[in-house]
Design a protein around this motif. Sequence first.
Motif, mmCIF file in Angstrom:
data_model
loop_
_atom_site.group_PDB
_atom_site.id
_atom_site.type_symbol
_atom_site.label_atom_id
_atom_site.label_comp_id
_atom_site.label_asym_id
_atom_site.label_seq_id
_atom_site.Cartn_x
_atom_site.Cartn_y
_atom_site.Cartn_z
ATOM 1 N N LEU A 1 0.832 -1.213 0.000
ATOM 2 C CA LEU A 1 0.000 0.000 0.000
ATOM 3 C C LEU A 1 0.862 1.257 0.000
ATOM 4 O O LEU A 1 0.541 2.239 -0.683
ATOM 5 N N HIS A 2 1.951 1.227 0.744
ATOM 6 C CA HIS A 2 2.867 2.379 0.764
ATOM 7 C C HIS A 2 3.480 2.608 -0.610
ATOM 8 O O HIS A 2 3.578 3.750 -1.090
ATOM 9 N N SER B 1 0.885 4.017 -2.945
ATOM 10 C CA SER B 1 0.464 5.375 -2.585
ATOM 11 C C SER B 1 1.427 6.443 -3.075
ATOM 12 O O SER B 1 1.129 7.638 -2.985
ATOM 13 N N GLN B 2 2.557 6.017 -3.626
ATOM 14 C CA GLN B 2 3.484 6.983 -4.203
ATOM 15 C C GLN B 2 2.900 7.619 -5.466
ATOM 16 O O GLN B 2 3.405 8.634 -5.944
ATOM 17 N N GLU C 1 -0.332 9.469 -7.089
ATOM 18 C CA GLU C 1 -1.548 10.183 -6.696
ATOM 19 C C GLU C 1 -2.789 9.596 -7.354
ATOM 20 O O GLU C 1 -3.919 9.896 -6.954
ATOM 21 N N PHE D 1 -3.457 6.375 -7.354
ATOM 22 C CA PHE D 1 -3.833 5.139 -6.658
ATOM 23 C C PHE D 1 -4.991 5.409 -5.707
ATOM 24 O O PHE D 1 -5.039 6.431 -5.025
ATOM 25 N N GLU D 2 -5.939 4.451 -5.688
ATOM 26 C CA GLU D 2 -7.065 4.563 -4.759
ATOM 27 C C GLU D 2 -7.433 3.192 -4.223
ATOM 28 O O GLU D 2 -7.574 2.230 -4.973
ATOM 29 N N ASN E 1 -11.335 3.353 1.564
ATOM 30 C CA ASN E 1 -10.999 3.263 2.985
ATOM 31 C C ASN E 1 -11.994 2.448 3.813
ATOM 32 O O ASN E 1 -11.796 2.265 5.011
#
Length: 484
Positions: free
Chosen positions: A9-10, A13-14, A16, A18-19, A22
């Motif tokens: 996930l990290h 997430s680099q 923008e 990516f979704e 939540n």
Amino acid sequence: MEAKISNLLHWLSQSENFEFNNAIEVIDAEHSGRGVYLQVQTSLKRNDVLISIPSSYQLNFHSVLYHISKFNKLISISNVTDEIANDSEATYTKDPRYQAYSILSQEFLLQLSSFQLLCLYILAEWVLLPEWVLLPEWSTKSSVVSFWKPFFDIWPTQFELGSIPTIWNCQRSNELTEYYNKLIQLLPYASLSHMNRITKLVQADWEVIHPIVDKWNQMFKAKLTLDEQFNKFLHIYFIINSRCLYCEIPLKKDSEDKIASNFTMVPLVDFLNHSDTIDKYCYPQVNPFKKDGVVGVGQFMIRVGEHTYNQLGEQIFLNYGPHSNDFLLNEYGFVIPDNKWNFLDITEVIIQLLNKTCSKDKDEMIKLLKENDYWEDYTINYDEISYRTSVALSLIVSKDFERVKKFMLGYITEDYFIPKIKSTLVEMLQHIILNSNNKISSVNDLIEKNEEQIPKRYFENIITIHQDYIKIVQNHLNKISDWL
């Protein structure tokens, strides 16, 4: 696994673009393995985005060429490698991939299928690269890792994919080969046919890429034998096969190998487990106009389907297609009890009946069936005996060539042949039940002798398939008893 998912996930997430909704979470559950679950008390409705992955974080023909070209400047493909010039990875002048990928010509790469290219690339980046950087000349370059490592780290192990029959059939230098051969003998005809088809594809793809692997072995004095490397390739092949998602690849859209080339591999989406219900839980969507860095296939999204998710702890499912257990076992390594898409391929049984007729009749029957496209592919599902099965059986039993020709054309219904084929059909179906029961008994005998060398699920998958066969056949026997 939690740490690996967190790293994934990290890494994603680099970007923008990516979704990851939540309200959902990847959970490794003991009873069902890894899956995606609703973890927030909310309501996810039709067309809501669950997962959205940009081009630059998908593994496919385009992205692999892009990354190879970072280490081989002779690879230059419009709209694929144009953005390489300023990439920071090019500063690793001692990275072994410069040497390894220098032997890959653009012509060679472009003629590969997506399966072949991805197998070769992943073998290099995931299996062989760690060996290369451990060589003395690269020992100071411990920072040399694949861009895709966070994705690789969450892939299933060889053990987890070990229930796939083609792996039993192809693995080299394996101490369990004798056990695997016994399991293969207990597979039904449809599974065995599927296994043999995939085996040929695996072997053909290895023949294409192993000369490159041989050259790399000479370059870097690989510690793995070629057989060990083949087993790694086999593992990679089924990681790709079990996780690839259909997606049109621009460089491959007109190729002859469309099935083997038009796909992409998408992080997180491979955590979504299969449901045999179509068009209900969620669906994939590709936006080809939304790019992210690498000029690739576009943004890949998973959206909510007709089903509304509002129960805390509810699992998010994705239908892989209307697949029988024979298909699921051979492509993914699992089965579903009472799978609604199950069917029996009784081609072998029909051909055995045909072989009992006199040679002259047999030759004429085969000729008639082939000329009218009724040869092989004889199936029975829970509700129906296929039309082509009825045609073949009516021909074999009645030997009435003229009426069967009219039956093929729809001028005569199957009602005419039912009284003639009834006894043979009943005998055939009872034989299928007997055969499945015998194989279940043989599997249970193997379980007792196994001594935990082979995971029990391997055996249970085969038992489930045969049990479902029996249910299908018994349903038809019940129907036949009601025939006039």
